[in-house]
Enzyme design. Structure first.
Site, mmCIF file in Angstrom:
data_model
loop_
_atom_site.group_PDB
_atom_site.id
_atom_site.type_symbol
_atom_site.label_atom_id
_atom_site.label_comp_id
_atom_site.label_asym_id
_atom_site.label_seq_id
_atom_site.Cartn_x
_atom_site.Cartn_y
_atom_site.Cartn_z
ATOM 1 N N GLY A 11 0.752 -1.100 0.143
ATOM 2 C CA GLY A 11 0.069 -0.016 -0.036
ATOM 3 C C GLY A 11 0.893 1.031 0.074
ATOM 4 N N THR A 125 -4.124 5.818 13.932
ATOM 5 C CA THR A 125 -4.363 6.905 13.212
ATOM 6 C C THR A 125 -4.990 7.968 14.101
ATOM 7 O OG1 THR A 125 -5.981 7.999 11.698
ATOM 8 C CG2 THR A 125 -6.815 5.887 12.507
ATOM 9 N N ASP A 126 -5.069 9.174 13.789
ATOM 10 C CA ASP A 126 -5.640 10.401 14.435
ATOM 11 C C ASP A 126 -7.075 10.370 14.542
ATOM 12 O OD1 ASP A 126 -5.981 11.351 11.823
ATOM 13 O OD2 ASP A 126 -5.007 13.075 12.054
ATOM 14 N N GLU A 127 -7.555 9.564 13.657
ATOM 15 C CA GLU A 127 -8.993 9.653 13.594
ATOM 16 C C GLU A 127 -9.798 8.999 14.661
ATOM 17 O OE1 GLU A 127 -11.272 8.568 10.155
ATOM 18 O OE2 GLU A 127 -9.682 9.534 8.950
ATOM 19 N N TYR A 149 -14.527 3.090 9.997
ATOM 20 C CA TYR A 149 -12.875 2.590 9.737
ATOM 21 C C TYR A 149 -12.369 3.257 10.955
ATOM 22 C CZ TYR A 149 -8.237 4.523 9.056
ATOM 23 O OH TYR A 149 -6.823 4.884 8.925
ATOM 24 N N ALA A 150 -12.409 4.392 11.464
ATOM 25 C CA ALA A 150 -11.880 4.986 12.809
ATOM 26 C C ALA A 150 -12.185 4.085 14.104
ATOM 27 C CB ALA A 150 -12.344 6.375 13.065
ATOM 28 N N LYS A 153 -10.046 1.015 13.694
ATOM 29 C CA LYS A 153 -8.691 1.325 14.173
ATOM 30 C C LYS A 153 -8.584 1.388 15.615
ATOM 31 C CE LYS A 153 -5.434 1.808 11.833
ATOM 32 N NZ LYS A 153 -4.610 0.981 11.111
ATOM 33 N N ASN A 179 -1.612 11.230 5.754
ATOM 34 C CA ASN A 179 -0.388 11.356 5.160
ATOM 35 C C ASN A 179 -0.600 11.746 3.680
ATOM 36 O OD1 ASN A 179 1.955 8.591 6.154
ATOM 37 N ND2 ASN A 179 0.561 9.746 7.412
HETATM 38 P P1 NAD Z 1 -3.517 1.621 1.791
HETATM 39 O O1 NAD Z 1 -4.960 1.526 1.699
HETATM 40 O O2 NAD Z 1 -2.739 2.429 0.721
HETATM 41 O O3 NAD Z 1 -2.753 0.292 2.049
HETATM 42 C C1 NAD Z 1 -3.239 -0.675 2.893
HETATM 43 C C2 NAD Z 1 -2.505 -1.979 2.426
HETATM 44 O O4 NAD Z 1 -2.979 -3.071 3.059
HETATM 45 C C3 NAD Z 1 -2.784 -2.483 0.942
HETATM 46 O O5 NAD Z 1 -1.536 -2.884 0.404
HETATM 47 C C4 NAD Z 1 -3.776 -3.644 1.041
HETATM 48 O O6 NAD Z 1 -3.527 -4.679 0.041
HETATM 49 C C5 NAD Z 1 -3.192 -4.026 2.499
HETATM 50 N N1 NAD Z 1 -4.071 -5.113 2.780
HETATM 51 C C6 NAD Z 1 -5.602 -4.638 3.080
HETATM 52 N N2 NAD Z 1 -6.102 -5.758 3.797
HETATM 53 C C7 NAD Z 1 -5.280 -6.770 4.200
HETATM 54 C C8 NAD Z 1 -5.169 -8.170 4.634
HETATM 55 N N3 NAD Z 1 -6.581 -8.649 5.230
HETATM 56 N N4 NAD Z 1 -3.916 -8.502 4.767
HETATM 57 C C9 NAD Z 1 -2.827 -8.191 4.312
HETATM 58 N N5 NAD Z 1 -2.951 -7.061 3.705
HETATM 59 C C10 NAD Z 1 -3.991 -6.256 3.491
HETATM 60 O O7 NAD Z 1 -3.052 2.151 3.243
HETATM 61 P P2 NAD Z 1 -2.286 3.578 4.013
HETATM 62 O O8 NAD Z 1 -2.735 4.785 3.334
HETATM 63 O O9 NAD Z 1 -0.878 3.190 3.490
HETATM 64 O O10 NAD Z 1 -2.410 2.995 5.538
HETATM 65 C C11 NAD Z 1 -1.568 2.199 5.828
HETATM 66 C C12 NAD Z 1 -1.719 2.222 7.515
HETATM 67 O O11 NAD Z 1 -1.556 3.356 8.061
HETATM 68 C C13 NAD Z 1 -2.999 1.714 7.797
HETATM 69 O O12 NAD Z 1 -3.011 1.018 9.069
HETATM 70 C C14 NAD Z 1 -3.822 3.003 8.122
HETATM 71 O O13 NAD Z 1 -4.803 2.821 8.946
HETATM 72 C C15 NAD Z 1 -2.721 3.806 8.698
HETATM 73 N N6 NAD Z 1 -2.893 5.301 8.542
HETATM 74 C C16 NAD Z 1 -2.974 5.810 7.581
HETATM 75 C C17 NAD Z 1 -2.918 7.222 7.333
HETATM 76 C C18 NAD Z 1 -3.369 7.976 5.882
HETATM 77 O O14 NAD Z 1 -3.437 9.246 5.978
HETATM 78 N N7 NAD Z 1 -3.135 7.235 4.769
HETATM 79 C C19 NAD Z 1 -2.758 7.905 8.365
HETATM 80 C C20 NAD Z 1 -2.622 7.426 9.806
HETATM 81 C C21 NAD Z 1 -2.791 6.095 9.552
HETATM 82 O O1 TDX Z 2 -13.512 13.417 -2.810
HETATM 83 C C1 TDX Z 2 -13.218 13.648 -1.413
HETATM 84 N N1 TDX Z 2 -13.589 14.969 -1.055
HETATM 85 C C2 TDX Z 2 -13.483 15.617 0.047
HETATM 86 O O2 TDX Z 2 -13.755 16.613 0.376
HETATM 87 C C3 TDX Z 2 -12.429 12.933 -0.629
HETATM 88 C C4 TDX Z 2 -11.819 11.672 -0.947
HETATM 89 C C5 TDX Z 2 -12.142 13.519 0.737
HETATM 90 N N2 TDX Z 2 -12.817 14.745 0.853
HETATM 91 C C6 TDX Z 2 -12.435 15.376 2.428
HETATM 92 C C7 TDX Z 2 -12.940 14.470 3.506
HETATM 93 C C8 TDX Z 2 -11.848 14.889 4.459
HETATM 94 O O3 TDX Z 2 -12.317 16.050 5.181
HETATM 95 O O4 TDX Z 2 -11.093 15.509 2.526
HETATM 96 C C9 TDX Z 2 -10.807 15.102 3.860
HETATM 97 C C10 TDX Z 2 -9.631 14.070 3.680
HETATM 98 O O5 TDX Z 2 -10.307 12.796 3.235
HETATM 99 P P1 TDX Z 2 -9.689 11.425 2.953
HETATM 100 O O6 TDX Z 2 -8.560 11.796 2.117
HETATM 101 O O7 TDX Z 2 -10.567 10.503 2.615
HETATM 102 O O8 TDX Z 2 -8.984 11.327 4.393
HETATM 103 P P2 TDX Z 2 -9.687 11.176 5.851
HETATM 104 O O9 TDX Z 2 -10.940 10.849 5.801
HETATM 105 O O10 TDX Z 2 -9.144 12.322 6.606
HETATM 106 O O11 TDX Z 2 -8.866 9.708 6.393
HETATM 107 C C11 TDX Z 2 -7.275 9.800 6.108
HETATM 108 O O12 TDX Z 2 -6.691 10.121 7.456
HETATM 109 C C12 TDX Z 2 -6.462 9.284 8.337
HETATM 110 C C13 TDX Z 2 -7.113 8.451 5.616
HETATM 111 O O13 TDX Z 2 -7.984 7.862 4.707
HETATM 112 C C14 TDX Z 2 -6.902 7.306 6.927
HETATM 113 O O14 TDX Z 2 -6.715 6.020 6.308
HETATM 114 C C15 TDX Z 2 -6.152 8.137 8.043
HETATM 115 O O15 TDX Z 2 -6.432 7.106 8.895
#
Ligand code: NAD
Ligand code: TDX
Length: 333
Positions: A11, A125-127, A149-150, A153, A179
């Protein structure tokens, strides 16, 4: 050699961390375990194929058998990135989130406990704090997750803690803010808006667009994880924030401006149910361990936009087929 298991390594963040880990830690033997869901992308790991200290296993963290195979021969460090991660999908269908995010964490914690893992890092996550109207969440604040989701987590976060408190497993928990960076699946705000703008498509902004997120560049997140692994205290939680609070409307404008596209591409759409208004993290605890984010927001955004502009091959094949079906349903197109 230190045996390191990275789950969810195909991911967005996990693949950045896999690259970072192999580059920074010459003594690490890295296994990536990933189910390759729609969000998992082998292209993110392609350049690691054939690397002497790396192997990839396709498997499910919610399968005790797959987890046992991934830890065969032992594991010293586990970083659990694997999760279903998109809030909107969790609202549409929470089941996969319960299974992967909660049960998957449980399966990994059980395996880690019986194999004497030395560090188990649960990526939270901060969520989990829910919406924060003012001030900033501290690690000991109550958890008030407001979407499936939150909530999943939050359950995994506390389950991981319980394995420390009950069984003495050396668990560390990080709660990162939003991120951004290259290789992020184009369903999340920044990559969706950048790729739509590149194609002159509308940017679907939820509600009034005034919701605030704190943006963290993915490379800075990877560095924070190393600091927590090396200097963190087992049982403790560490907030990881970028210190870049921005309203969604401002993110939209910044993207359009940088790409020279008209502001009229922003399209107001109905709000996300249970949409958290604001997240903000107090990161003093992690700063005391010596970490602070290094990438200024504008620099990170510039780099991210340039990456998507240069890597159409990466995202164009994603934004077709099942992806389009999902979006048509989501926005009733
Ligand atoms: P992502 O959705 O890009 O990647 C998730 C990965 O997990 C994918 O490669 C998917 O194939 C794999 N996966 C899903 N289900 C699985 C399973 N059952 N077994 C094995 N692999 C599986 O996510 P990301 O944005 O890279 O987030 C990674 C981690 O960081 C997550 O735990 C997420 O909650 C946390 N996180 C993300 C953000 C953000 O802003 N993206 C912020 C804070 C925390
Ligand atoms: O199409 C959109 N339009 C829009 O206004 C999308 C996809 C999002 N948004 C808004 C919703 C949120 O306020 O933008 C903000 C960010 O949305 P996302 O990118 O879906 O992120 P968020 O819901 O904040 O969650 C993310 O941060 C915490 C990650 O997806 C999570 O995996 C992580 O834990």
């Amino acid at each position: 050699m230190t045996r390191v298991l990275i789950t969810g390594g195909a991911g967005f963040i996990g693949s950045h961390y896999a690259h970072h880990a192999l580059a920074r830690h010459p003594e690490w033997q890295v296994t990536v375990l990933d189910k390759l869901t729609y969000a998992g992308n082998p292209d993110n790991l392609k350049d690691l194929e054939g690397h002497a200290r790396y192997r990839f296993l396709r498997g499910d963290v919610a399968s005790r058998e797959d987890v046992a195979l991934a830890m065969e021969g032992g594991a010293d460090i586990v970083l659990n990135f694997a999760a279903e991660t998109h809030v909107d999908r969790s609202i549409g269908d929470p089941e996969g989130f319960i299974r992967t995010d909660i049960y998957g964490a449980y399966a990994l914690l059980e395996a880690a406990r019986s194999r004497g893992v030395k560090r188990f890092l649960q990526i939270s996550t901060d969520e989990v704090y829910g919406s924060v109207p003012q001030g900033a969440s501290r690690e000991e604040d109550a958890l008030m997750p407001s979407n499936p989701y939150a909530a999943s987590k939050a359950a995994a976060d506390r389950l991981a803690y319980s394995y420390h408190a009950t069984y003495g497993l050396p668990v560390l928990i990080t709660r990162a803010s939003n991120n951004f960076g290259p290789n992020q699946y184009p369903e999340k705000l920044i990559p969706l808006f950048v790729t739509n703008a590149l194609d002159d498509q509308a940017l679907p902004l939820y509600g009034d667009g005034l919701n605030v997120r704190d943006w963290l560049f993915v490379g800075d997140h990877c560095e924070a994880l190393d600091v927590v692994l090396e200097r963190g205290t087992p049982g403790q939680v560490y907030n990881v924030g970028g210190g870049n609070e921005r309203r969604n409307i401002d993110i939209s404008r910044a993207i359009l401006e940088r790409l020279g596209k008209p502001p009229g591409l922003v399209r107001s759409v109905s709000d996300r149910p249970g949409h958290d208004r604001r997240y903000a993290l107090d990161c003093r605890k992690l700063r005391l361990l010596g970490w602070s984010p290094r990438t200024p927001f504008d620099e990170g955004l510039e780099e991210t936009i340039a990456w998507y502009a240069d890597h159409r091959d990466w995202w164009e094949k994603i934004k077709s087929g099942a992806y389009l079906e999902y979006y048509r349903k989501q926005y009733r197109l």
